[in-house]
Design a protein around this motif. Structure first.
Motif, PDB file in Angstrom:
ATOM      1  N   LEU A  25      32.629  35.391  35.265  1.00  0.00           N
ATOM      2  CA  LEU A  25      33.991  35.484  35.797  1.00  0.00           C
ATOM      3  C   LEU A  25      33.989  36.084  37.202  1.00  0.00           C
ATOM      4  CD1 LEU A  25      36.088  36.604  32.694  1.00  0.00           C
ATOM      5  CD2 LEU A  25      36.214  34.425  33.896  1.00  0.00           C
ATOM      6  N   ARG A  26      33.053  37.013  37.453  1.00  0.00           N
ATOM      7  CA  ARG A  26      32.958  37.618  38.787  1.00  0.00           C
ATOM      8  C   ARG A  26      32.658  36.558  39.846  1.00  0.00           C
ATOM      9  NH1 ARG A  26      29.857  42.029  36.361  1.00  0.00           N
ATOM     10  NH2 ARG A  26      31.208  43.825  36.117  1.00  0.00           N
ATOM     11  N   LYS A  27      31.960  35.504  39.439  1.00  0.00           N
ATOM     12  CA  LYS A  27      31.569  34.453  40.383  1.00  0.00           C
ATOM     13  C   LYS A  27      32.716  33.502  40.707  1.00  0.00           C
ATOM     14  CE  LYS A  27      26.829  34.445  38.575  1.00  0.00           C
ATOM     15  NZ  LYS A  27      25.818  33.666  37.815  1.00  0.00           N
ATOM     16  N   ILE A  28      33.703  33.383  39.812  1.00  0.00           N
ATOM     17  CA  ILE A  28      34.740  32.366  40.005  1.00  0.00           C
ATOM     18  C   ILE A  28      36.148  32.932  40.194  1.00  0.00           C
ATOM     19  CG2 ILE A  28      33.430  30.620  38.717  1.00  0.00           C
ATOM     20  CD1 ILE A  28      35.274  31.086  36.340  1.00  0.00           C
ATOM     21  N   CYS A  29      36.351  34.221  39.907  1.00  0.00           N
ATOM     22  CA  CYS A  29      37.699  34.790  39.980  1.00  0.00           C
ATOM     23  C   CYS A  29      37.877  35.677  41.212  1.00  0.00           C
ATOM     24  CB  CYS A  29      38.001  35.631  38.736  1.00  0.00           C
ATOM     25  SG  CYS A  29      38.194  34.681  37.239  1.00  0.00           S
ATOM     26  N   PRO A  30      38.996  35.542  41.901  1.00  0.00           N
ATOM     27  CA  PRO A  30      39.325  36.503  42.963  1.00  0.00           C
ATOM     28  C   PRO A  30      39.461  37.904  42.371  1.00  0.00           C
ATOM     29  CG  PRO A  30      40.758  34.577  43.051  1.00  0.00           C
ATOM     30  CD  PRO A  30      40.003  34.481  41.764  1.00  0.00           C
ATOM     31  N   VAL A  31      39.257  38.923  43.185  1.00  0.00           N
ATOM     32  CA  VAL A  31      39.264  40.307  42.712  1.00  0.00           C
ATOM     33  C   VAL A  31      40.581  40.670  42.035  1.00  0.00           C
ATOM     34  CG1 VAL A  31      39.133  42.726  43.406  1.00  0.00           C
ATOM     35  CG2 VAL A  31      37.597  41.045  44.447  1.00  0.00           C
ATOM     36  N   ASP A  32      41.714  40.224  42.623  1.00  0.00           N
ATOM     37  CA  ASP A  32      43.012  40.590  42.048  1.00  0.00           C
ATOM     38  C   ASP A  32      43.220  39.947  40.674  1.00  0.00           C
ATOM     39  OD1 ASP A  32      43.056  38.123  43.350  1.00  0.00           O
ATOM     40  OD2 ASP A  32      45.241  38.138  43.522  1.00  0.00           O
ATOM     41  N   VAL A  33      42.658  38.760  40.468  1.00  0.00           N
ATOM     42  CA  VAL A  33      42.753  38.100  39.159  1.00  0.00           C
ATOM     43  C   VAL A  33      41.831  38.787  38.161  1.00  0.00           C
ATOM     44  CG1 VAL A  33      42.321  35.951  37.882  1.00  0.00           C
ATOM     45  CG2 VAL A  33      43.406  35.880  40.146  1.00  0.00           C
ATOM     46  N   LEU A  34      40.622  39.108  38.596  1.00  0.00           N
ATOM     47  CA  LEU A  34      39.634  39.737  37.723  1.00  0.00           C
ATOM     48  C   LEU A  34      40.138  41.071  37.172  1.00  0.00           C
ATOM     49  CD1 LEU A  34      36.796  39.045  36.718  1.00  0.00           C
ATOM     50  CD2 LEU A  34      35.873  40.423  38.590  1.00  0.00           C
ATOM     51  N   LYS A  35      40.933  41.784  37.962  1.00  0.00           N
ATOM     52  CA  LYS A  35      41.484  43.069  37.524  1.00  0.00           C
ATOM     53  C   LYS A  35      42.389  42.922  36.308  1.00  0.00           C
ATOM     54  CE  LYS A  35      41.390  45.475  41.987  1.00  0.00           C
ATOM     55  NZ  LYS A  35      42.214  45.994  43.101  1.00  0.00           N
TER      56      LYS A  35
END
Length: 325
Positions: A25-35
């Motif tokens: 998920l870290r590879k495909i998600c923007p930081v704000d989404v990953l949060k």
């Protein structure tokens, strides 16, 4: 207290898989989404949740309860010709799966699929053994994982909608039991919302013995499920070889129906798996060495080859033999 519902819980059965999912998920998600995405295996989630709610029991697994089980077997009735494995399976597949807590409940419980029938006299005779096992656990302050999952659900029921989740995504759902899915349903109480739970699972890949009817756990998938029929992971030759291992076995579809392999295919093609039977370790090692040298001559990097064995001991034998070669 009503939590702000803006998060997604992405859960699965094992901690290792959760770690892989988190990294991907870290590879495909923007930081704000990953949060907004919480990735954790279910047992870890339950442990954290219960700890926050003052749970005083220690969550244990089979290796931790061996002494309790051995002590309980001492009160098992004589003369019933039931092996120890029968008692363990009866505990896991009937008593724990159905949440049975009394002898009366056990008398009435359905044991469909257990093979060995038990009449009321036999059930009454063996129940004290299970009662003793639970008493042994209670004396040590132990709770099995399935009990902890059930307790977490009860706490959630009493507290209401306090979790911050808009939806729950479940990967490898075939390895989760009924109590796990009842808890997941309680995390997102059914209110008519669509797409609040998304489950991926395949009975053909089941590692553990859990068989679940999702409808009985409050999760309605009738008319909402979809079968994926294209295998992107292997060649079609490997797929066909692997599927033959399950020929003649009944595989469930996670909701009381049966599944099959009709229409499934892989888009990639390659050499079919090769099976070679040899009479000794020396001859096997010689064959493997020759095979590796053949691959190397064809330009295949040797460090891209994986040797898999059934046990650590066997692996050590092959490793030593290959090193000496």
């Amino acid at each position: 207290f009503k939590a702000e519902v803006d998060r997604i819980l992405f859960t699965t059965f094992t901690g290792n898989l959760a770690a892989v999912i988190r990294e991907n998920l870290r590879k495909i998600c923007p930081v704000d989404v990953l949060k907004r995405i919480e990735v954790v295996n279910l047992d870890a989630w339950v442990t954290q949740f219960l700890k926050k709610n003052g749970y005083e029991h220690t969550i244990v697994y089979e290796d931790d309860t061996r002494d309790c089980w051995t002590n309980a077997l001492n009160v098992a009735p004589k003369g019933h010709d039931l092996p120890e494995a029968f008692y363990r399976d009866e505990w896991e597949q009937v008593i724990q799966t159905l949440g049975i807590s009394s002898g009366d409940e056990y008398m009435k419980a359905s044991r469909l699929g257990r093979g060995r029938k038990l009449n009321r006299v036999e059930r009454k005779a063996i129940w004290p053994m299970f009662e003793e096992y639970r008493a042994q656990l209670n004396e040590k302050g132990y709770k099995e994982a399935i009990d902890a999952i059930r307790d977490a659900r009860v706490i959630l029921q009493s507290k209401g909608s306090v979790l911050p989740y808009k939806a729950v995504i479940v990967d490898e759902g075939q390895d989760m039991g009924a109590e796990a899915f009842k808890l997941i349903r309680q995390m997102i109480p059914a209110d008519g919302s669509m797409n609040d739970i998304f489950i991926v699972g395949d009975g053909h890949q089941r590692i553990y013995r859990h068989k679940v009817v999702l409808g009985q756990c409050g999760i309605n998938i009738k008319g909402r499920s979809h079968k994926l029929k294209i295998n992107y992971r292997t060649t079609d030759e490997t797929r066909k070889w692997a599927v033959k291992l399950l020929e003649g076995r009944k595989i469930d579809d996670l909701d009381a129906g049966m599944d099959d392999q009709k229409g499934y295919k892989a888009l990639l093609h390659g050499n079919p798996p090769q099976v070679v039977n040899l009479p000794s370790l020396a001859e096997e090692t010689d064959f493997i060495v020759k095979h590796l040298k053949q691959l190397e001559s064809e330009g295949v990097p040797i460090n891209s080859v994986c040797l898999v064995c059934r046990t650590h001991g066997l692996l050590a034998q092959y490793e030593a033999a290959l090193q000496s070669a």
